[in-house]
Design an enzyme around this catalytic site. Sequence first.
Site, mmCIF file in Angstrom:
data_model
loop_
_atom_site.group_PDB
_atom_site.id
_atom_site.type_symbol
_atom_site.label_atom_id
_atom_site.label_comp_id
_atom_site.label_asym_id
_atom_site.label_seq_id
_atom_site.Cartn_x
_atom_site.Cartn_y
_atom_site.Cartn_z
ATOM 1 N N HIS A 34 2.144 -51.777 42.252
ATOM 2 C CA HIS A 34 0.870 -51.291 41.730
ATOM 3 C C HIS A 34 -0.330 -52.027 42.299
ATOM 4 C CE1 HIS A 34 1.826 -54.861 39.459
ATOM 5 N NE2 HIS A 34 0.638 -54.870 38.907
ATOM 6 N N CYS A 35 -0.112 -52.995 43.199
ATOM 7 C CA CYS A 35 -1.221 -53.821 43.691
ATOM 8 C C CYS A 35 -1.530 -53.612 45.170
ATOM 9 C CB CYS A 35 -0.922 -55.301 43.434
ATOM 10 S SG CYS A 35 -0.969 -55.776 41.692
ATOM 11 N N LEU A 36 -0.636 -54.073 46.042
ATOM 12 C CA LEU A 36 -0.970 -54.162 47.460
ATOM 13 C C LEU A 36 -1.308 -52.833 48.125
ATOM 14 C CD1 LEU A 36 1.272 -56.999 48.900
ATOM 15 C CD2 LEU A 36 -0.922 -57.100 47.755
#
Length: 418
Positions: A258-260
Amino acid sequence: MRVVVVGQGYVGLPLAVRAAEVGHQVIGYDVDARRIKRLAAGESYVEDVSCERLARALQRGTYRPSELARDCGGFDVAVVTVPTPLQDGAPDLRHIEESAHTLARFLRPGATVVLESTTYPGTTEELFAPILEDGSGLTAGADFHLGYSPERIDPGNTVWGFQQTPKVVSGVDAASLKAVEAFYGQLVDTTVPVRSPKEAELAKLLENTFRHVNIALVNEIAMFARHLDIDVWQSIEAASSKPFGFMKFTPGPGVGGHCLPIDPSYLNWRVQRELGQNFRFVELANDINNHMPEYVTRRVIDALNAKRRSVNGSRVLLLGLAYKKNTGDARESPAVRIAELLLDMGARVRAVDPHVVESVKVDARLARVEATRKELAAADVVVLLTDHDCFDYRMITEHASFVLDTRNRMTGPKVEVL
């Protein structure tokens, strides 16, 4: 205090259970009725919260999951931990907006509201606050406390869990910062206060952009090193022996979670919108990391060509669907993209991942199997995409005819590393 945590996913559930463990009365609010049903039955779908921990919180009555908005009423503290995906390259903040509208109905003077969802600098004060103010008739800072505290959940990390990871905290004024820091100070070992929500919002994007750029760097080096007949993995280990000025990053089949794949693009979007400039490091990192699944697929094709086989009709066994080891999180996973590419080329693709549940959205054409000796031997190519500790790497090297190892976990005459 009565605490409402909006969103019961990988971020919200650990926060809610931790708040319940220290004695707060917690409502875990989520619009997904299926999630709420599972939580009420004591079934955790997040690695960082065991079913035993969840059951204890339910039994004590300090944690109650609910899909009913009215159960958010009467809160002293509300924390928003909802997803913030990209939609056509732009931030999709509808879940934040919906959460703000819901909380505004129940907002009382003296209450504290904190946004944790990853977003661009300015969201808390320019988007979140006005919705809360318009819906409640109250003013942020003067009537209620408002702040931003970026989530730092690392699924599956057994060393740095929610409590052990320092928590960046901020507020729209001094009183808000004090209230936000006091709340999180009960939950974590260390808090890190910053001047305003914008600094906290940027800190989160900086953390993930740093990782994104450095992963892209080693991914590109890995591709060049292969053609130069250099073992990039040995070079990385040698460089990491330096006790200063170097941080180890390793190549892989791409980035996920869900981030990078998302967060650095939030910063790029904000820079483009406000300054009319491009964040070139982010754009370059996106280009490299987003194309790693295609590179891995080409390596599979090359391996089949060496066997005088076409990818069409060949049997490919993928080990791992999650984006990182020892978790069931397959969001934005490069493994899913690799499976789709091979399936579109006519390969008979099968995948092994005991951590990823069947409900995760993967291509319907993808067969889910176990890593048996028979499956390994039947595959024309075995591709290690997620290096779960549960995989028997010795058995893999013994029974597979060829292995493409994108994580450098195996050695031998039949193994080729990324």
